[in-house]
Every structure is written in structure tokens, then in C-alpha cells.
Write a protein that holds these residues in place. Structure first.
Motif, mmCIF file in Angstrom:
data_model
loop_
_atom_site.group_PDB
_atom_site.id
_atom_site.type_symbol
_atom_site.label_atom_id
_atom_site.label_comp_id
_atom_site.label_asym_id
_atom_site.label_seq_id
_atom_site.Cartn_x
_atom_site.Cartn_y
_atom_site.Cartn_z
ATOM 1 N N ARG A 186 2.036 5.325 -0.668
ATOM 2 C CA ARG A 186 0.864 6.991 -0.089
ATOM 3 C C ARG A 186 1.741 7.487 -1.737
ATOM 4 O O ARG A 186 2.875 8.551 -1.519
ATOM 5 N N GLN B 279 -9.873 -3.513 2.676
ATOM 6 C CA GLN B 279 -9.820 -2.375 1.552
ATOM 7 C C GLN B 279 -9.445 -2.506 0.211
ATOM 8 O O GLN B 279 -8.476 -3.186 0.130
ATOM 9 N N ASN B 280 -10.281 -2.108 -0.371
ATOM 10 C CA ASN B 280 -9.997 -2.363 -1.949
ATOM 11 C C ASN B 280 -10.080 -0.826 -2.253
ATOM 12 O O ASN B 280 -9.673 0.392 -2.893
ATOM 13 N N LEU B 281 -8.705 -0.806 -2.856
ATOM 14 C CA LEU B 281 -7.428 0.084 -3.649
ATOM 15 C C LEU B 281 -7.286 -0.400 -4.894
ATOM 16 O O LEU B 281 -7.165 -1.198 -5.493
ATOM 17 N N LYS B 282 -7.240 0.916 -5.892
ATOM 18 C CA LYS B 282 -6.531 0.866 -7.242
ATOM 19 C C LYS B 282 -5.362 0.346 -6.882
ATOM 20 O O LYS B 282 -4.937 0.931 -6.156
ATOM 21 N N GLU B 283 -4.543 -0.254 -8.286
ATOM 22 C CA GLU B 283 -3.594 -0.044 -8.084
ATOM 23 C C GLU B 283 -2.038 0.370 -8.693
ATOM 24 O O GLU B 283 -3.113 1.281 -9.648
ATOM 25 N N LYS C 197 -1.758 -1.379 5.733
ATOM 26 C CA LYS C 197 -3.383 -2.184 4.169
ATOM 27 C C LYS C 197 -4.118 -1.983 5.267
ATOM 28 O O LYS C 197 -3.811 -3.213 6.102
ATOM 29 N N SER D 286 -3.932 6.426 -0.971
ATOM 30 C CA SER D 286 -3.219 5.379 -1.197
ATOM 31 C C SER D 286 -3.503 4.065 -2.681
ATOM 32 O O SER D 286 -4.755 4.203 -2.610
ATOM 33 N N TYR D 287 -2.460 3.534 -2.881
ATOM 34 C CA TYR D 287 -2.979 2.471 -4.064
ATOM 35 C C TYR D 287 -1.623 1.289 -3.688
ATOM 36 O O TYR D 287 -1.135 1.377 -3.036
ATOM 37 N N ALA D 288 -2.113 0.163 -3.670
ATOM 38 C CA ALA D 288 -2.272 -0.901 -3.927
ATOM 39 C C ALA D 288 -0.815 -0.672 -4.887
ATOM 40 O O ALA D 288 -1.162 -0.301 -5.812
ATOM 41 N N CYS E 10 0.848 -1.368 0.433
ATOM 42 C CA CYS E 10 -0.177 -0.081 -0.036
ATOM 43 C C CYS E 10 0.812 0.999 0.427
ATOM 44 O O CYS E 10 1.389 1.052 0.909
#
Length: 819
Positions: free
Chosen positions: A11, A63-67, A59, A23-25, A9
């Protein structure tokens, strides 16, 4: 700093006008490449944009993050130590952090999408019938004259034209314009020796120059193919031949673009330091040895040897294994300082300023980021140099207003340098012969330690300063140049030329005539896009606007009454140069201003000729007042000392004192005593009286008392809210609404609301620039945190209120120019 692959994850600061970070994966395939300081491509609101990795965050569950889509850099562009500094800058100066970082990095790296427009047939027809001064015609003309260029904001006005069918708006992606410079090289194959190649030959070489060619290639590990082809006409054939035989190999490698030219101002180490220099150096070295934050103000009169103190301090920091930033206010001064430092510190010096090409800036930036540089010399933008072991920041001429950036992001580099030093546990040294009132005040309240150097080197006396009251000369005599040069200054110039000495003449107004007036109605010829008069420039025979670049010929009719017959008034550096040529035809005269130094290297060439005594008289604007040491200059003339006094700014007196003191300090720095002649219509002004007497203390006491009475900095904090719009009426109405909204917010703060003073709204002194009407509101408070809290509220409410109005709000924290 590599990212822990188990914590996927990141920043990210994105390059769009939005506050905060996201935040992005990070997908597994990109995790090894994802380092703090690298650019990444990320999805954002149905488009792909650039972002910067600032760190890793835990993370959260579910938590559903965009990559992130890609990592754009093979190595970091900045270090983790700089992240808190970027965050402070974004917070204090109210600017989105992603765009702040984007502006700090070398130009040409950006690949973000942007909007362009094309004219339709209907649009071309509309241009023919629209009124000449209408806003719609101006926008259509801009599109016609700038095909494929990024549309200037706000974009709402262009979408209106698209709805009418006059234009088609398209999205394009800017290609990366800066990066490593790749060239072809030739080198011997590994473990191949020339002797063994020659021993295996049974006969002579086929080409006459083949042996010399082979010796050239084997004499170096890597040889540029372009250098070989320049030296040998058959180089391409010989390279292919020996590559085919397995003796040589051809490959592509990186070439460093060195921005450093020849050393024009070499520096010799002094035999010994003077006592005041020794004391200053000892204090700075003690602070550096502690390896903790400290700040000092080096107040040394012009000619007291501050540069040598800077050198000793930088050398001590470098020998201690730390790195140094030296900031100067002018690009031309960077070249001067580079010569002084490079002769004594070698080539581990980086140069960074906007005068470099995009490729040169990229190469210098990457040298810094890799740790290949010990000292960075640059203008305002050198503040962001990515040095991993920063130990010392030196801000020369700390009083100079050039350290305040007047376009986004609007920051004060001197003040920000102090914060960066604090965050990275480094030392900051501010130096000046005429320190700002704020900096001296900070020594009084204990924030900075004051180091004083009150004497010139070798106890040389300060120059003799004389004031000429130009009011007493009005109407006297008809000699050529009387309006520009007083009889006393003309006589002094003649004497100085006869003695073989050099002269500097300072006039802070460029151009030839300052304005053209209509003989019939008396109105000046003004810029159609700005609320300013056009200035006549002899070169090109044009009337020019110094704000938007508009120009026209001189054979025009008055826009107000339609009659011809215009009369010129006033003078600038061009006319001063011509007047001197007429009065002293044998003198060698040069001019140093932004008009004469537009091409790269021109300023350096002018300064070199003056340093080599190939110029007798140097005419210039503020560019010539900064930090130069020319021993043969024995006369300085100030042509119009009142120009800076007329600015509607509480710092006008301070700026006048500083400019006069600085330019006077160029005189008498050698074995002969200097002389300064100041021409003015206000000889009784306290700034002129104290500058003439070299009396900084009296000036500070007077200026400090005035600031205290009026509650201006350093006794308060300021913020200027500037509204820009295409419609005069809409801009004025938006300013009134914003003012009422601010007062409404403060009314709800019964205790602390009274601690903020709201001045305005008022039309800006220059009410229109580049087609935008301008209104402003000034906020004043003793509490910086309270003022920033209010600014945050204002920004949120203004974003909603100004939407679709064509009016744009600019927040300027700690403003310097309020024109």
C-alpha cells in the motif's frame, strides 16, 4: 517492519495531489528492502514519482498490479506506529496523504519532477510592449527573474503563454539535496599496534613530525583526514606512505552534523520542588506509569515553574524506557530550552525545526528514526518526530497561534499532538500561563485533566501593572518620541537604567514607519501584488511588503496621482530602537524581530547578550513574549496594546489578553518586584482590564459567554474555504458559484442541512496577496463529522467547476488566520 515476501502487494501513498493510497506489486529482488516507512519509485500515469510504503495488503486473485521500480532508502524514514496518525491527519485536514508525509519529512529528500520555463525571442519582444501591470507581463517577468526554478501553480496560465510561443516549458527532476554527510577517515589496520610498528623500525622516521602523526592516528579508532591535514602539512604524503605499507587504511564514512551549539542557558536543578510543582509532577508520573493515553492541561501562571515540571516528567518517561517530544512555538525558544535540558539530560537530545540546514534536519531525523534520541525539542514540525517508543508529548505555550500552520498542509500541531498521543497510547501535557479558551473548555467537559499552579516560584508577587491612556496625551508636548513613549514609560525607563536593571519593550509591528501617504491625494503607497500598505525599513532605506517581499526605494511618485512628496506615518520596532538611542545615548539597546534575526544564530546571540547583562533594553515583537526567564528584567513596556484588537477575528480579544499576560510575565522573575506599563487607546476593553488584574478566570468567563452567544469554537467547528485567482472578476464569480453549490447540497439534506451555517462569500479582509485575488466562505457546524462530509462533497464538485478558470480552492479546517 519487513514486508512478507509471499505477500508482494504494498500500500503506497504517492506524492501527487490525489486522495487515498494505491496498491503496487513488489518484485522479488526488492522484497527484502521494502519496509514500511521507506520511499519507493513507482510508475504513475506515464511518469515516475516517489511514494511511501504504508503497509502490506492481501493481493486479490487475478489482480494486475504495476510493480515498484526501486526502493530509495536503506532504512525506514518513519515507523509503522505513525501510519495511523498520518492517515488521520490526511483525513481530518483534507490533504493528500502522500504530500502530507512528504511535508513532514526533512526537506531535500524529494526527487520528483517539476516544470520550468524559458523565455523565447517572441516572449522577450512581448515583454517590451505588454502593459506594465498586465498579468502576462508579470508571469513573463517571473520566468526571466527565476531561471530554472519550479513554476508556481496553477500551471494552466503558463501553458497559455507557451501556446502563444512566448515560453518553452520543460520538465526537470529535482536532485536529492539532503542525505548522509560523507567524509574520508584514516585508521590503523585491524590488529596492528603502534608498538610493533616502532619495534620493527631500524632507524629514525624520515619526517620530523612522523612519530607524532602516527601517535595521533593510533590514539583514535577513526580520525578525519581533514583534521590530520589541518594539523600536519605533510599529512597526505604520510597517509599514502603508511597505507601503501599496509599499516593504515583510508575509508569513507558518515559524519554527524550536530546542530547543537554551545549551551547558552545552563540549568541547575532546584534544591526542592514547591508544593504545586510536586502535585503536578506526581499526577503526570502516575499517568505515565499507566502507559495508556491521557491528556492534561498544566495551567501555571508565568514564573510558576512549569519548565521544571516538564523536565521531571520527561526524565520519568525516559527512565521508563520511553521517548519524549517537547514542542515550543518559536525557534529561538528551542535554543533556550535545549540549553536547559541538555545540561541535565546529556546528549541523547534531538533538535528539530526549520532553522536547521537540510543536512542537519536529515541527520537529526535519522537519529530519531534509529532510536538514538530520548528527547526531541522543536517547533511545530517536531510533531512528526519518528520516535518508535513515544511515551510523552509536551506542548509548551499551547495557546500560541504559531502551532497552526498557515500553508499546506494546514494543521494545528497542538490538536494533532493530542491525537498522536491517543493513537500511540502516550500521554500529552499542554502547558500555558494563559490557556486557550478551547483547552480550558476541554477540562470542563472532562477531555483533559486540569493541573493548576496559581503562584509564582517562592510566592513572588506578580508585577504591578499600570495602564496609560494614550488618548489623554494626544497633542500634549513636542518632546522627541512622545508618539511612541509616554512620559510615564520614559521616566520608568530612566529609573530602571539608573538602578542597573533590564527592560523589555514589546511592539508587535516591525519596520520603521508603518505607511507612507501621498501629501496630495492622501492615499497610502501600496504593494502592487498585495492589498496592503508598504512598510518603511530604515535598514536598506526601502519600502517593503511583509506578505510577498516586494520592495522599492523611497524616491518614488504616488501611483494614484503621479505626484511626489510623500509623508511617513506610524512606527515599528526600528523606529522605537532609534528613539530609545536618542533618548538614552549611553544605554545598550538590542532589537529582536524577524528582520534582525534573518541569519542563523543571530537570535541566539541577541538572547545570550541579554542573558549575560550585556544589554540594558531589549526591543522586540512577539518573539520576546515566550517563556524566557531573565531575573534582572524589572520593567516591561507594551508600546501599542491595541494592535491585535483591530484584527477581524473572533479570537482578537483572546490573543490580546494572552500577549499582554505573557509579556508582563517576563517582569519581576528575580528578587525584585516587576513593573509593567501598558500604553493603549482602549483602556476599557475587557481583555486589557483582566490582563492588568492578572484575572484569567474573569477573562475566560467573558470570552466563553461571547463565543457561546455567537456559536464560535469551542461551541462549533469551523472551516474556511478560500478562493485564490489571477482575475478579480473570475475569482468573485467562482466564489458565488461555490456558495450556491454549497447551499444546493445542504438543501438536499432536509434534516441535517440546517446544522451547517454558511457565511459568505465575501472578499477577504486582505483582498490580494502575491498577485492573487482572494474571496472566502466560512462554514460553521456543531458536528465535525457532518462538516467533513460536506467538505468532501465540496472538494469533488469544486475540482470540476474550477478547472481551467485560473481559480484555486484552499480548504482550511479549524482556521486561525482569516485575513
Amino acid at each position: 517492519m519487513k514486508i512478507d515476501e509471499n505477500l508482494s502487494c504494498l500500500r503506497i501513498a504517492v506524492t501527487v495531489p490525489t486522495q487515498g493510497t494505491f496498491s503496487y506489486a513488489v518484485p522479488e529482488r526488492l522484497a527484502p528492502k521494502a519496509q514500511v516507512g521507506c520511499r519507493v519509485l513507482v510508475p504513475f500515469n506515464n511518469r515516475k514519482i516517489t511514494g511511501y510504503i504504508l503497509g502490506k495488503v492481501p493481493k486479490k486473485n487475478n489482480q494486475n498490479l504495476k510493480e515498484i521500480l526501486n526502493v530509495l532508502d536503506p532504512e525506514p524514514l518513519f515507523h509503522k506506529q505513525q501510519v495511523p496518525f498520518f492517515e488521520w491527519m490526511a483525513d481530518y485536514y483534507m490533504h493528500p496523504i502522500g504530500q502530507l508525509i512528504q511535508s513532514a519529512l526533512p526537506g531535500g529528500l524529494n526527487t520528483d519532477p517539476y516544470k520550468t520555463a524559458l523565455l523565447t525571442e517572441e516572449g522577450l519582444s512581448a515583454m517590451a510592449v505588454l502593459p506594465p501591470l498586465s498579468e502576462e507581463k508579470r508571469l513573463l517577468s517571473w520566468i526571466k527573474d527565476h531561471p530554472g526554478k519550479r513554476l508556481p501553480g496553477p500551471l494552466q496560465e503558463f501553458y497559455v503563454l507557451q501556446k502563444k510561443g512566448w515560453i518553452v516549458i520543460r520538465e526537470r527532476t529535482r536532485k536529492r539535496r539532503a542525505g548522509p554527510l560523507m567524509r574520508k577517515f584514516v585508521r590503523p589496520m585491524k590488529n596492528v599496534r603502534l608498538k610493533s610498528v616502532l619495534a620493527k623500525r631500524t632507524g629514525p622516521f624520515e619526517a620530523k613530525n612522523e612519530l607524532v602523526f602516527m601517535e595521533t592516528v593510533f590514539s583514535s579508532d577513526d580520525t578525519l583526514l581533514s583534521e590530520l591535514t589541518a594539523k600536519f602539512t605533510n599529512a597526505s604524503y604520510l597517509v599514502k606512505k603508511w597505507v601503501k605499507k599496509g599499516i593504515l587504511e583510508e575509508y569513507t564514512g558518515t559524519v554527524y552534523r550536530n546542530p547543537a551549539g554551545e549551551i547558552v542557558f545552563p540549568s541547575l536543578a532546584p534544591v526542592k520542588l514547591f508544593e504545586q510543582q510536586t502535585q503536578a509532577v506526581n499526577h503526570i508520573q502516575k499517568c505515565l506509569n499507566r502507559k495508556a493515553f491521557s491528556a492534561c492541561l498544566l495551567h501555571g501562571v508565568t514564573g510558576s515553574g512549569k519548565t521544571e515540571v516538564y523536565y521531571r516528567a520527561a526524565r520519568h518517561a525516559i527512565r521508563s524506557g520511553r521517548q519524549v517530544i517537547l514542542m515550543v512555538p518559536e525557534i529561538a525558544l528551542c535554543v533556550y530550552m535545549e540549553g536547559l535540558f541538555r545540561t541535565r539530560l546529556g546528549n541523547r537530545i534531538g533538535i528539530y525545526h526549520s532553522g536547521l540546514s537540510e543536512g542537519e534536519r536529515y541527520d537529526e531525523w535519522m537519529r530519531m528514526a534509529r532510536g538514538d534520541v530520548d528527547l526531541v525539542i522543536g517547533a511545530r514540525s517536531a510533531l512528526f518526530a519518528p520516535l518508535p517508543k513515544l511515551g510523552l508529548i509536551i506542548v509548551d505555550e499551547e495557546h500560541d497561534s504559531a502551532y497552526k500552520q498557515e500553508n499546506s498542509p494546514r494543521y494545528q500541531a497542538r490538536d494533532a499532538a493530542v491525537v498522536r498521543a491517543k493513537l500511540e497510547k502516550a500521554m500529552v501535557t499542554l502547558g500555558s500561563g494563559t490557556p486557550s479558551v478551547q483547552s480550558i473548555y476541554n477540562t470542563i467537559n472532562g477531555r483533559y485533566h486540569l493541573l493548576s499552579m496559581p503562584d509564582r516560584i517562592e510566592k513572588r508577587p506578580p508585577p504591578d501593572v499600570e495602564i496609560v491612556d494614550m488618548k489623554t496625551l494626544e497633542g500634549k508636548g513636542k518632546q522627541p518620541g512622545n508618539e511612541i513613549l509616554s512620559p510615564k514609560l520614559r521616566e520608568a525607563l530612566d529609573q530602571n537604567l539608573r538602578a542597573g536593571n533590564q527592560t523589555i519593550l514589546f511592539l508587535n509591528r516591525r519596520g520603521f514607519h508603518s505607511l507612507f501617504l501621498c501629501r496630495s491625494c492622501g492615499k497610502p503607497i501600496r504593494c502592487p501584488n498585495c492589498d496592503v500598505a508598504l512598510t518603511y525599513h530604515l535598514m536598506g532605506q526601502q519600502l517593503k511588503c511583509h506578505y510577498c517581499g516586494f520592495y522599492s526605494g523611497t524616491q518614488i511618485k504616488c501611483p494614484s496621482c503621479g505626484r511626489g512628496g510623500l509623508k511617513s506615518y506610524g512606527f515599528g520596532t526600528e523606529k522605537l530602537e532609534q528613539t530609545l538611542t536618542e533618548l538614552f545615548p549611553t544605554a545598550r539597546i538590542a532589537r529582536l524581530d524577524t528582520d534582525s534575526t534573518r541569519k542563523k544564530g543571530q537570535a541566539l546571540q541577541i538572547l545570550r547578550k541579554f542573558s549575560d547583562y550585556e544589554t540594558d533594553i531589549l526591543v522586540g515583537t512577539q518573539m520576546i513574549t515566550k517563556g524566557y526567564d531573565f531575573p534582572k528584567v524589572t520593567l516591561v513596556g507594551v508600546i501599542a496594546a491595541d494592535l491585535s484588537l483591530g484584527f477581524p477575528d473572533f479570537r482578537a480579544g483572546e490573543r490580546t489578553f494572552q500577549i499582554l499576560s505573557q509579556v508582563a510575565g517576563r517582569s519581576g522573575r528575580g528578587s525584585q518586584r516587576g513593573r509593567v506599563i501598558i500604553q493603549t487607546f482602549n483602556p476599557d476593553h475587557y481583555a486589557l482590564i483582566t490582563a492588568t488584574a492578572h484575572d484569567y478566570q474573569s477573562f475566560f468567563e467573558k470570552e466563553n459567554d461571547l463565543r457561546k452567544q455567537l456559536s464560535y469554537p469551542p461551541f462549533s467547528h469551523l472551516a474556511c474555504l478560500r478562493l485564490l485567482g489571477n482575475s478579480k472578476r473570475k475569482t468573485a464569480e467562482a466564489a458565488q458559484r461555490l456558495s450556491l453549490g454549497i447551499r444546493g447540497i445542504l438543501a438536499k439534506w432536509p434534516k441535517r442541512g440546517k446544522e451547517i451555517l454558511v457565511l459568505g462569500p465575501v472578499e477577504a479582509p486582505i483582498s490580494k496577496i502575491k498577485g492573487k485575488f482572494r474571496w472566502q466562505i466560512l462554514l460553521k457546524s456543531e458536528s465535525s463529522s457532518l462538516l467533513h462530509h460536506l467538505l468532501g462533497r465540496i472538494e469533488k464538485s469544486a475540482r470540476k467547476d474550477l478547472k481551467s478558470t485560473g481559480v484555486h480552492l484552499i480548504l482550511d479546517v479549524d482556521p486561525y488566520q482569516m485575513l
